[in-house]
Design a protein around this motif. Structure first.
Motif, PDB file in Angstrom:
ATOM      1  N   ASP A 309       0.874  -1.174   0.000  1.00 49.56           N
ATOM      2  CA  ASP A 309       0.000   0.000   0.000  1.00 49.56           C
ATOM      3  C   ASP A 309       0.911   1.224   0.000  1.00 49.56           C
ATOM      4  OD1 ASP A 309      -1.626   2.112   0.651  1.00 49.56           O
ATOM      5  OD2 ASP A 309      -2.813   0.974   2.126  1.00 49.56           O
ATOM      6  N   SER A 311       0.324   4.222   0.323  1.00 47.46           N
ATOM      7  CA  SER A 311      -0.021   5.316   1.232  1.00 47.46           C
ATOM      8  C   SER A 311       0.451   5.034   2.665  1.00 47.46           C
ATOM      9  CB  SER A 311      -1.543   5.541   1.219  1.00 47.46           C
ATOM     10  OG  SER A 311      -2.187   4.436   1.819  1.00 47.46           O
ATOM     11  N   ARG A 312       1.091   3.877   2.843  1.00 48.02           N
ATOM     12  CA  ARG A 312       1.581   3.542   4.190  1.00 48.02           C
ATOM     13  C   ARG A 312       3.064   3.198   4.140  1.00 48.02           C
ATOM     14  NH1 ARG A 312      -2.773  -0.023   7.369  1.00 48.02           N
ATOM     15  NH2 ARG A 312      -4.676   0.799   6.441  1.00 48.02           N
ATOM     16  N   HIS A 313       3.732   3.458   5.268  1.00 44.15           N
ATOM     17  CA  HIS A 313       5.149   3.089   5.355  1.00 44.15           C
ATOM     18  C   HIS A 313       5.255   1.568   5.372  1.00 44.15           C
ATOM     19  CE1 HIS A 313       6.673   7.101   5.923  1.00 44.15           C
ATOM     20  NE2 HIS A 313       5.689   7.339   6.806  1.00 44.15           N
ATOM     21  N   SER A 315       5.706  -1.868   6.630  1.00 37.54           N
ATOM     22  CA  SER A 315       5.645  -2.425   7.984  1.00 37.54           C
ATOM     23  C   SER A 315       6.634  -3.586   8.080  1.00 37.54           C
ATOM     24  CB  SER A 315       4.242  -2.932   8.260  1.00 37.54           C
ATOM     25  OG  SER A 315       3.994  -4.043   7.431  1.00 37.54           O
ATOM     26  N   ASP A 318       5.439  -6.352   5.936  1.00 39.72           N
ATOM     27  CA  ASP A 318       5.768  -6.169   4.511  1.00 39.72           C
ATOM     28  C   ASP A 318       7.204  -6.605   4.256  1.00 39.72           C
ATOM     29  OD1 ASP A 318       3.312  -5.006   3.790  1.00 39.72           O
ATOM     30  OD2 ASP A 318       3.994  -3.005   4.395  1.00 39.72           O
ATOM     31  N   MET A 342       4.255   6.911   0.339  1.00 37.68           N
ATOM     32  CA  MET A 342       5.079   6.807   1.541  1.00 37.68           C
ATOM     33  C   MET A 342       6.174   5.747   1.368  1.00 37.68           C
ATOM     34  SD  MET A 342       3.768   8.893   3.648  1.00 37.68           S
ATOM     35  CE  MET A 342       2.278   9.818   3.927  1.00 37.68           C
TER      36      MET A 342
END
Ligand code: GDP
Length: 459
Positions: A309, A311-313, A315, A318, A342
């Protein structure tokens, strides 16, 4: 093999339809048809009406079952090379079933899977690789796989195998003469001559084996797994690719619980896509089954599409999945590019070096074409050029070719070691037999059963 019974089956797909076809093949086909069918007018005997559609009724005792069109095709100019009768009746479960039962009561038996095609093979109309091409035509999911199967049915693979095998036949003949009549004046076959032939044969076989990598994908599809945390957009991607909503898209984490399999066609490549519950640790039992399945399919996949995603850092989860990719064929798909980004490519490559990164928005259906291009590049290295060549698509054929290659290689070694000809002869024969397995020239009853079991009833 002597075939004396008459078989019958419904040749059309089950269910409600405009017409259904009941097909008979065998020595009693005409006799049975004459017993249950009465034309509206004209000659009552179908034997006078070869290759014509005759209008009338099928009867059970004196009761009309259905209004039909019947065609009688006389052997040997038929698919099975036996007498064949086709009854075109109304589609639907009851009509075809009643006719089928009437035919059976009058002396036919229900055909096994693929038995019509098996008879076509046993009666010499087609060879085994052509019979197998018929299954492939029925199962084809893309134009490319259909085209290859069609060429196999026309006999391009058989011709190529025959050509290779003929060379070995000649060599075997020369070897036999040399062994049986060592003192003859005939020019003796030299080890050198045989070695040259073997090398040629091996080159041809190698080319066919090499075509299997792409051939298999075109025939069976590229098993593709979409992995990624919940909510990155896996279901949305699948929907975007399928262009219709078969998978459930939801905002609740972890609801894609079972594995959904779908075929999609990308640049002529059938992709067998498996959408998963995503790789993550969970305490939920139902989800655990999904996750377990996900990991398994990840391992057996030909291609992994790893979704992030944007729009997210990244993780830690991930990062773990990215690290798991290793040397698997994989594409990193960064979704939600409609939102502020991001995640950078460098960050991703820290965990999955060298993997292609593609940015898309499943929501806005942007970048899907880039994904398709990348898959095409990966599988076909740019083009479908191999399509015009003879392509091996069947694992059974590939294995026989590998064994034939092995036997040739043994023969070559034997000749190089100056081993007596009768020992090398065995290797020549093994190679010759293995090639014969592909076309069915040398084949066991068990193998035939295995092959024809793959067919549907009525084919
Ligand atoms: P999954 O759990 O990975 O299968 O994710 P879903 O496909 O169910 O998507 C989760 C949520 O993200 C849904 O609300 C989608 O509408 C949303 N979503 C999916 N793709 C995009 C995208 O490209 N952009 C945006 N903004 N939202 C998306």
């Amino acid at each position: 093999m002597f075939i004396d019974d008459t078989i019958v089956a419904v040749a059309t797909a089950p269910g409600e339809a405009g017409i259904g076809i009941v097909r008979l093949s065998g020595p009693k086909a005409l006799d049975i048809a004459n017993k249950i069918f009465k034309p509206i007018k004209g000659n009552t005997d179908l034997s006078m009406q070869v290759r014509k559609l005759v209008y009338g009724h099928v009867y059970d005792q004196d009761k009309v079952i259905d209004e039909v069109l019947v065609s009688y095709m006389k052997k040997p100019h038929t698919f099975t090379r036996e007498d064949v009768v086709e009854i075109n009746c109304h589609g639907g479960y009851i009509s075809v079933r009643k006719i089928l039962e009437a035919v059976i009561r009058n002396g036919a038996r229900l055909a096994d899977r693929g038995e019509f095609t098996k008879r076509a093979f046993l009666n010499g109309r087609i060879d085994l690789s052509q019979a197998e091409a018929i299954i492939d035509i029925i199962n084809a999911k893309t134009n490319a796989s259909f085209d290859i199967a069609q060429k196999h049915l026309e006999g391009n693979l058989s011709a190529s195998i025959k050509q290779i095998r003929d060379k070995l036949t000649m060599d075997l003949a020369k070897i036999t003469v040399a062994i049986d009549f060592p003192e003859e004046d005939e020019p003796e076959v030299t080890y050198e001559e045989l070695s040259v032939d073997l090398r040629e044969v091996m080159t041809s076989i190698k080319g066919l084996i090499a075509s299997f990598e792409t051939g298999k994908i075109l025939r069976d599809g590229l098993k593709t797994v979409i992995v990624g945390k919940p909510n990155v957009g896996k279901s949305s991607l699948l929907n975007a690719i399928l262009k219709e909503s078969r998978a459930i898209v939801t905002e609740i984490e972890g609801t894609t619980r079972d594995i959904i399999e779908e075929y999609v066609n990308i640049g002529g490549i059938p992709l067998k896509i498996v959408d998963t519950a995503g790789i993550r640790e969970t305490d939920d039992l139902v989800e655990k089954i999904g996750v377990q399945k996900s990991k398994e399919s990840f391992e057996s996949a030909d291609l992994v599409i790893m979704m992030l995603d944007s729009s997210r850092h990244l993780s830690s989860q991930d990062q773990d999945i990215l690290s798991l990719l290793g040397d698997k064929k994989a594409i990193i798909l960064v979704n939600k590019t409609d939102l502020p980004s991001m995640v950078t490519d460098d960050e991703i490559h820290n965990y999955a070096k060298g993997k292609p990164i593609i940015r898309i928005s499943a929501l806005e259906k942007k970048g899907i074409d880039l994904l398709e291009k990348e898959i095409e590049n990966m599988v076909l290295e740019g083009s479908l050029k191999t399509q015009n060549d003879i392509m091996v698509t069947n694992a059974r054929h590939k294995m026989a070719l590998e064994r034939a290659f092995e036997a040739c290689s043994d023969a070559l070694t034997a000749l190089a070691d100056n081993i007596p000809l009768d020992i090398a002869e065995t290797d020549f024969k093994n190679a010759w037999n293995e090639l014969g397995h592909i076309t069915g020239d040398t084949v066991s009853e068990d193998l035939l059963d295995t092959i024809f079991r793959e067919f549907c009833i009525g084919k």
